[in-house]
Design an enzyme around this catalytic site. Structure first.
Site, mmCIF file in Angstrom:
data_model
loop_
_atom_site.group_PDB
_atom_site.id
_atom_site.type_symbol
_atom_site.label_atom_id
_atom_site.label_comp_id
_atom_site.label_asym_id
_atom_site.label_seq_id
_atom_site.Cartn_x
_atom_site.Cartn_y
_atom_site.Cartn_z
ATOM 1 N N ARG A 216 2.767 3.461 -8.064
ATOM 2 C CA ARG A 216 1.914 2.761 -7.114
ATOM 3 C C ARG A 216 2.734 2.514 -5.854
ATOM 4 O O ARG A 216 3.953 2.366 -5.907
ATOM 5 C CB ARG A 216 1.410 1.431 -7.690
ATOM 6 C CG ARG A 216 0.373 1.578 -8.793
ATOM 7 C CD ARG A 216 -0.941 2.106 -8.228
ATOM 8 N NE ARG A 216 -1.986 2.193 -9.249
ATOM 9 C CZ ARG A 216 -2.243 3.279 -9.957
ATOM 10 N NH1 ARG A 216 -1.493 4.370 -9.778
ATOM 11 N NH2 ARG A 216 -3.213 3.287 -10.846
ATOM 12 N N ASP B 25 2.071 10.235 -3.111
ATOM 13 C CA ASP B 25 0.657 10.232 -2.744
ATOM 14 C C ASP B 25 0.059 8.841 -2.980
ATOM 15 O O ASP B 25 -1.158 8.683 -3.058
ATOM 16 C CB ASP B 25 -0.122 11.327 -3.481
ATOM 17 C CG ASP B 25 -0.358 11.030 -4.952
ATOM 18 O OD1 ASP B 25 0.417 10.232 -5.521
ATOM 19 O OD2 ASP B 25 -1.308 11.590 -5.528
ATOM 20 N N GLU C 171 -3.845 1.796 1.112
ATOM 21 C CA GLU C 171 -4.495 3.103 1.052
ATOM 22 C C GLU C 171 -5.877 3.054 1.701
ATOM 23 O O GLU C 171 -6.672 2.175 1.386
ATOM 24 C CB GLU C 171 -4.600 3.566 -0.409
ATOM 25 C CG GLU C 171 -3.227 3.818 -1.035
ATOM 26 C CD GLU C 171 -3.314 4.460 -2.412
ATOM 27 O OE1 GLU C 171 -4.430 4.858 -2.826
ATOM 28 O OE2 GLU C 171 -2.280 4.575 -3.071
ATOM 29 N N HIS D 218 -3.375 10.536 -2.500
ATOM 30 C CA HIS D 218 -3.592 10.011 -3.853
ATOM 31 C C HIS D 218 -4.383 11.025 -4.692
ATOM 32 O O HIS D 218 -5.439 10.726 -5.256
ATOM 33 C CB HIS D 218 -4.329 8.668 -3.818
ATOM 34 C CG HIS D 218 -4.068 7.843 -5.047
ATOM 35 N ND1 HIS D 218 -4.016 6.460 -5.035
ATOM 36 C CD2 HIS D 218 -3.846 8.203 -6.338
ATOM 37 C CE1 HIS D 218 -3.773 6.009 -6.252
ATOM 38 N NE2 HIS D 218 -3.676 7.065 -7.054
#
Length: 308
Positions: free
Chosen positions: A235, A259, A264, A283
């Site tokens: 994360r 990613d 985000e 992601h």
């Protein structure tokens, strides 16, 4: 019974068809909070992705809710305490994306080691000679190097196996040693401090908890090799991005690939994502046709179980 598939979930038709045998299925396209609250008011089950935080207010707004099904691995974006108090089941898919995420991790590792994004740009921008020079002095071999796995679970163990096949020594760190994996894969347990000091490359596969938040911070970057490559498949909050940016700019580590981000999507003007020794993606590590079908069917199975 009503099932709501949220806007951030990629769901396969086969799974939708299976759920329609026992429930009414609504697939949301609207990402607004207001639309979500209205849609789940009479929902019995929700399928959620990484882009939605299922907080107490959402859970309490769905009076009939019995199931929150997460398409991926982590449940850090679900208020587990609120779900527990309401008696709502929470499921995730720790194994369904393991192959895909581990393959993506190795792809990021190779991308950093071989400077593949830079090589791609060099050819497309007509810098053939310059690209070859950067590769000569910038690319590294992974064979004979040491890879550190932080979090030796379903994903970490697969990454370790591939790294061993590449001729790398593998160290791993987790809360409890796993002697079986050590024998099976030929990996070595190392305390966290030793792992970050001795590893040439490191991949992170831990869940986000109070213990792992900012696990990689300024002191860790100071301890790492100046050539070390770090891959985050955990994360974003496991890595302190401000400290990471300083470490990369000051040459305290060699490169970073991820990613996942503290926020985000990340700010498109972020200095971090524009650095030449950083590889980024949206992601997508757990996304593939095969993984998508597996997690879709797993969620459908959970919905059917609840319906019965």
């Amino acid at each position: 019974m009503k099932v709501v598939i949220l806007h951030d979930v990629f769901f396969f038709d086969e799974a939708v068809a299976a759920m329609k045998e026992v429930a009414t299925v609504t697939i949301m396209r609207n990402a607004s909070r207001e639309a979500l609250l209205a849609e789940i008011a009479d929902a019995d089950a929700m399928a959620v992705g990484p882009g939605t935080f299922v907080d107490r207010h959402l859970i309490d707004s769905a009076a009939r809710l019995k199931l929150i099904a997460r398409i991926g691995v982590g449940v850090d974006r679900i208020d587990l305490q609120a779900a527990t108090e309401r008696g709502v089941f929470v499921t995730n898919n720790p194994a369904s994306t393991a192959d895909t995420v581990s393959e993506f991790t190795v792809a990021l590792l190779l991308g950093l080691a071989k400077n593949i994004p830079s090589a791609d740009r060099a050819v497309k921008e007509g810098e053939w000679v310059a690209g070859k020079q950067r590769a000569t002095y910038g690319n590294i071999e992974l064979s004979g190097k040491t890879h550190g796995v932080v979090g030796m679970g379903e994903i970490g163990s697969r990454v370790a196996a591939v790294c061993k096949a590449l001729g790398m020594k593998v160290l791993y760190f987790r809360r409890t040693r796993n002697a079986h994996l050590e024998r099976l894969l030929g990996v070595e347990y190392a305390p966290f401090d030793k792992l970050i000091r001795e590893s040439d490359t490191i991949s992170i596969h831990t869940p986000l908890t109070d213990e792992t938040r900012n696990l990689f911070d300024a002191p860790q970057f100071e301890a790492m090799k100046r050539t070390a490559l770090l891959i985050n498949q955990s994360r974003g909050q496991v890595v302190n991005e401000k400290a990471l940016l300083r470490a990369l700019k000051e040459g305290k580590i060699g490169g970073y690939a991820t990613d996942v981000y503290e926020k985000e999507p990340p700010d498109p003007d972020s200095e971090l994502i524009k650095l030449n020794n950083v590889i980024v993606a949206a992601h997508v590590g757990g996304l593939s046709r095969e993984a998508g079908l597996r997690y879709s069917m797993n969620i459908a199975d959970a919905v059917i179980a609840i319906a019965k």
